[in-house]
Design a protein around this motif. Structure first.
Motif, PDB file in Angstrom:
ATOM      1  N   THR A 145      49.656  61.472  36.689  1.00  0.00           N
ATOM      2  CA  THR A 145      50.549  60.773  35.755  1.00  0.00           C
ATOM      3  C   THR A 145      50.977  59.418  36.311  1.00  0.00           C
ATOM      4  O   THR A 145      50.995  58.414  35.585  1.00  0.00           O
ATOM      5  CB  THR A 145      51.789  61.643  35.480  1.00  0.00           C
ATOM      6  N   ILE A 146      51.291  59.373  37.627  1.00  0.00           N
ATOM      7  CA  ILE A 146      51.698  58.106  38.247  1.00  0.00           C
ATOM      8  C   ILE A 146      50.545  57.104  38.228  1.00  0.00           C
ATOM      9  O   ILE A 146      50.747  55.909  37.989  1.00  0.00           O
ATOM     10  CB  ILE A 146      52.205  58.371  39.672  1.00  0.00           C
ATOM     11  N   LYS A 147      49.313  57.595  38.463  1.00  0.00           N
ATOM     12  CA  LYS A 147      48.159  56.692  38.424  1.00  0.00           C
ATOM     13  C   LYS A 147      47.951  56.116  37.024  1.00  0.00           C
ATOM     14  O   LYS A 147      47.599  54.937  36.865  1.00  0.00           O
ATOM     15  CB  LYS A 147      46.903  57.439  38.879  1.00  0.00           C
ATOM     16  N   GLN A 148      48.172  56.933  36.014  1.00  0.00           N
ATOM     17  CA  GLN A 148      48.059  56.427  34.640  1.00  0.00           C
ATOM     18  C   GLN A 148      49.128  55.377  34.350  1.00  0.00           C
ATOM     19  O   GLN A 148      48.858  54.352  33.706  1.00  0.00           O
ATOM     20  CB  GLN A 148      48.170  57.587  33.660  1.00  0.00           C
ATOM     21  N   LEU A 149      50.349  55.617  34.842  1.00  0.00           N
ATOM     22  CA  LEU A 149      51.420  54.631  34.643  1.00  0.00           C
ATOM     23  C   LEU A 149      51.127  53.339  35.409  1.00  0.00           C
ATOM     24  O   LEU A 149      51.400  52.238  34.905  1.00  0.00           O
ATOM     25  CB  LEU A 149      52.754  55.216  35.105  1.00  0.00           C
ATOM     26  N   GLN A 150      50.546  53.459  36.604  1.00  0.00           N
ATOM     27  CA  GLN A 150      50.180  52.263  37.364  1.00  0.00           C
ATOM     28  C   GLN A 150      49.090  51.475  36.653  1.00  0.00           C
ATOM     29  O   GLN A 150      49.135  50.237  36.595  1.00  0.00           O
ATOM     30  CB  GLN A 150      49.714  52.661  38.770  1.00  0.00           C
ATOM     31  N   ALA A 151      48.085  52.199  36.115  1.00  0.00           N
ATOM     32  CA  ALA A 151      47.015  51.514  35.393  1.00  0.00           C
ATOM     33  C   ALA A 151      47.549  50.856  34.127  1.00  0.00           C
ATOM     34  O   ALA A 151      47.126  49.750  33.759  1.00  0.00           O
ATOM     35  CB  ALA A 151      45.911  52.508  35.047  1.00  0.00           C
ATOM     36  N   ALA A 152      48.508  51.530  33.463  1.00  0.00           N
ATOM     37  CA  ALA A 152      49.101  50.936  32.258  1.00  0.00           C
ATOM     38  C   ALA A 152      49.936  49.710  32.606  1.00  0.00           C
ATOM     39  O   ALA A 152      49.971  48.729  31.854  1.00  0.00           O
ATOM     40  CB  ALA A 152      49.952  51.966  31.532  1.00  0.00           C
ATOM     41  N   ALA A 153      50.621  49.752  33.765  1.00  0.00           N
ATOM     42  CA  ALA A 153      51.432  48.598  34.182  1.00  0.00           C
ATOM     43  C   ALA A 153      50.546  47.408  34.537  1.00  0.00           C
ATOM     44  O   ALA A 153      50.867  46.260  34.220  1.00  0.00           O
ATOM     45  CB  ALA A 153      52.308  48.977  35.366  1.00  0.00           C
ATOM     46  N   LYS A 154      49.428  47.694  35.197  1.00  0.00           N
ATOM     47  CA  LYS A 154      48.518  46.594  35.559  1.00  0.00           C
ATOM     48  C   LYS A 154      47.651  46.175  34.382  1.00  0.00           C
ATOM     49  O   LYS A 154      47.229  45.011  34.304  1.00  0.00           O
ATOM     50  CB  LYS A 154      47.624  47.029  36.721  1.00  0.00           C
ATOM     51  N   SER A 155      47.356  47.156  33.468  1.00  0.00           N
ATOM     52  CA  SER A 155      46.472  46.923  32.303  1.00  0.00           C
ATOM     53  C   SER A 155      45.186  46.240  32.724  1.00  0.00           C
ATOM     54  O   SER A 155      44.696  45.321  32.085  1.00  0.00           O
ATOM     55  CB  SER A 155      47.181  46.095  31.221  1.00  0.00           C
ATOM     56  N   ASP A 156      44.620  46.711  33.854  1.00  0.00           N
ATOM     57  CA  ASP A 156      43.409  46.087  34.387  1.00  0.00           C
ATOM     58  C   ASP A 156      42.622  47.166  35.120  1.00  0.00           C
ATOM     59  O   ASP A 156      42.928  47.501  36.251  1.00  0.00           O
ATOM     60  CB  ASP A 156      43.767  44.948  35.339  1.00  0.00           C
ATOM     61  N   VAL A 157      41.621  47.760  34.444  1.00  0.00           N
ATOM     62  CA  VAL A 157      40.768  48.768  35.042  1.00  0.00           C
ATOM     63  C   VAL A 157      39.373  48.186  35.157  1.00  0.00           C
ATOM     64  O   VAL A 157      38.740  47.866  34.160  1.00  0.00           O
ATOM     65  CB  VAL A 157      40.751  50.058  34.199  1.00  0.00           C
ATOM     66  N   GLN A 158      38.876  48.038  36.371  1.00  0.00           N
ATOM     67  CA  GLN A 158      37.590  47.405  36.615  1.00  0.00           C
ATOM     68  C   GLN A 158      36.732  48.296  37.502  1.00  0.00           C
ATOM     69  O   GLN A 158      37.244  49.133  38.241  1.00  0.00           O
ATOM     70  CB  GLN A 158      37.774  46.051  37.319  1.00  0.00           C
ATOM     71  N   PRO A 159      35.379  48.134  37.465  1.00  0.00           N
ATOM     72  CA  PRO A 159      34.531  48.884  38.388  1.00  0.00           C
ATOM     73  C   PRO A 159      34.688  48.398  39.816  1.00  0.00           C
ATOM     74  O   PRO A 159      35.417  47.446  40.082  1.00  0.00           O
ATOM     75  CB  PRO A 159      33.112  48.623  37.857  1.00  0.00           C
TER      76      PRO A 159
END
Length: 590
Positions: free
Chosen positions: A448-462
């Protein structure tokens, strides 16, 4: 009668371990000191017992390297210890003769020693001292919480000195935003800070009554504490001078009497910072106007400054210096609790939160005298409480439990406050010192924390250096070293299963068009081929593993077997955790 086990003919020189190592009694005989003084010298000089392969005198002796003993022999501290011992004999003799006046005079003039040269000798550079700072900080924080007991020679002066050193260290870490992790455990609170590229981890005990046991040798611990106090004093001196702050700090006596040392130190930092800014301004005013104009014109030509700012050059230099000093992690930590005004209730751990919240950019106050602002302040955004009932509730702020602060610090984002509200069971407090991916088990709240971090950064890259197409190719990932051979085999098997399912889906579609009988023959043939291919893959993997183990030496084969056993134990532990989770969910549903 035969010769003894380690027989050496008379006149022959000692060789091997007999010449390199000596027992503790032999070392004391060489140094001509008592056992307690020998222990002190070993602790101060960093000399520890060794384990030789062949113990000449037997297994029941403690061995030291002869070079270490000779290193102590030529140290000035040894002469100082002998002088102190001779002086103590004079005091004892005066007391035996009942000459109290002479005994008091001798006690007032008793010699002492300093560990300055010992610290300079053991730590030639400042980074060496920082690398060895974990144990000193833990020991000093421990004694800062202990009661003063005369029977164990724990003096109040030592306790106050330890508290002073702890608060000075915490004030520097909080002021420079160097804190990185905080974890509340049963033993105490674990902290980790990054100073000059070195990760420093220490444990601070909880602020409660400590019970001292008789199975601990406090004489040895006090000797370690003596060295650690001197080392931490040197480190604090260097750190304070690196940010242009005078050391030792002069605190407000009113706040010091109210046990608000950290807040008093923060005010001391602010006063020093203002003074350091005013001094360059006064020095710059004495310069000629022509030089100031030339500097401003030069900066304006480079398009770095606005034309109507008189003191812009000084601001530019200060901003450049601050950008060079602060790294990316420090800037992120500085902005975490920015624009957050937090009030602490009286039942929460005040000292820990006063250290953690300002280290991440927050403004904090507490209930009591000497606080910066009162509880009735309308600008307070959060109030940390740890009791279910509140006397007066303000609708303009959020009431959360103390765990919310530590979880936000470890996640580096502001977490939602609903799970941490008063009266609710908070989420599990996850340790930031555990790598979940390496352990093989990722808790649900960590996901859940990782999802919130990804949502805060809004930047998922390979991964860097790879495209989106390369993520599906296991051979490229294996060649680049991103995954292991077993993970590559598992990914290949999953890919093969997906391809078989896709073929089966296409065959079912054809079956509707062509008929059932022909498709059954084709599907059976495809199944036979896929089984043969999977058997070939498994057999080739087994053969390659057998060949690699056969090529290893016996020692490496044993290490490989131990590694496999460790992996198996980790896998069993993960399965046990998953089984517990399934049982808990089934019981909660019932």
């Amino acid at each position: 009668m035969g010769k003894p086990k380690h027989y050496r003919p008379p006149g022959k020189k000692k060789e091997g371990n007999a010449a390199r190592y000596v027992t503790r009694s032999q070392a004391i005989k060489i140094l001509q000191v008592s056992l307690s003084d020998f222990r002190k010298l070993c602790i101060h000089k960093g000399v520890f017992p060794r384990e030789p392969k062949k113990k000449v005198k037997g297994n029941h002796h403690t061995y030291y390297h002869l070079k270490d003993v000779m290193y102590i022999l030529h140290d000035p501290l040894l002469e100082k210890f002998r002088e102190i011992r001779a002086y103590q004999k004079k005091i004892k003799k005066a007391k035996a003769k009942k000459n109290d006046e002479l005994a008091r005079l001798l006690l007032s003039r008793s010699p002492s020693y300093k560990l300055d040269m010992v610290i300079r000798d053991r730590y030639p550079t400042f980074v060496d001292a920082l690398r060895d700072l974990d144990d000193p900080l833990t020991m000093v924080h421990l004694f800062a919480m202990l009661p003063a007991i005369d029977r164990l020679k724990i003096e109040p002066k030592r306790i106050h000195n330890c508290r002073r050193l702890c608060h000075e260290w915490q004030a520097y870490i909080s002021r420079t935003h160097k804190l990185r992790k905080a974890f509340v455990a049963v033993k105490g609170i674990y902290y980790q800070a990054e100073v000059d590229g070195q990760n420093i981890t220490w444990l601070a005990p909880h602020a409660r009554q400590q019970v001292l046991t008789d199975d601990v040798d406090f004489n040895v611990m006090l000797t370690f504490l003596e060295f650690y106090e001197a080392l931490l004093g040197f480190v604090n001196f260097q750190l304070y001078h690196s940010i242009n702050v005078k050391y030792p700090p002069i605190l407000d006596p009113r706040l010091e009497a109210l046990a608000a040392d950290l807040y008093a130190l923060s005010r001391y930092f602010d006063a020093n910072h203002k003074a350091s800014i005013q001094v360059p301004q006064l020095a710059g005013s004495s310069r000629s106007e022509q030089e100031q104009e030339s500097d401003l014109r030069l900066a304006q030509l480079q398009h770095q400054l606005p034309a109507n700012e008189p003191g812009a050059l000084m601001h530019l230099v200060q901003n450049a210096a601050s950008e060079i000093e602060e790294d990316e992690a420090t800037r992120d930590c500085k902005k975490l609790f920015q624009n957050k005004k937090i009030f602490l209730s009286r039942e929460v751990p005040r000292e820990s939160l006063l250290f953690v919240i300002p280290a991440f950019g927050g403004i904090v106050s507490w209930e009591g005298d000497g606080a910066p602002f009162a509880e009735a302040d309308d600008s307070i955004t959060h109030q940390i409480v740890d009791r279910p009932a509140q006397g007066h509730v303000y609708l303009s702020r959020e009431y959360v439990q103390p765990q919310w602060v530590y979880d936000c610090v470890n996640a580096r984002i502001i977490l939602p406050t609903e799970p941490y509200m008063v009266g609710r069971d908070p989420p599990p407090h996850l340790s930031p010192f555990v790598d979940d991916e390496a352990e093989g088990y990722v808790p649900d709240y960590a996901k859940t924390i990782k999802q919130l971090q990804a949502a805060a950064k809004s930047d998922v890259q390979p991964l860097p250096g790879m495209g989106s197409d390369d993520l599906n190719n296991t051979q490229n990932l294996l060649a680049e070293g991103y995954i292991s051979r077993t993970e590559a085999m598992e990914a290949a098997e999953k890919k093969q299963k997906m391809m078989l399912l896709e073929k089966q889906y296409h065959d079912e579609l054809k079956m509707e068009l062509q008929g059932v009988s022909t498709i059954n023959k084709q599907s059976s043939a495809v199944d036979i081929e896929s089984k043969e291919e999977s058997l070939d893959v498994q057999q080739s993997a087994i053969d390659s593993e057998d060949l690699s183990t056969l090529m290893m030496s016996r020692k490496k084969r044993g290490l490989a077997k131990a590694i496999e056993m460790g992996k198996q134990r980790k896998k069993e532990r993960v399965e046990k955790l998953k089984e517990r989770k399934r049982k808990y969910r089934s019981s909660s549903e019932i």
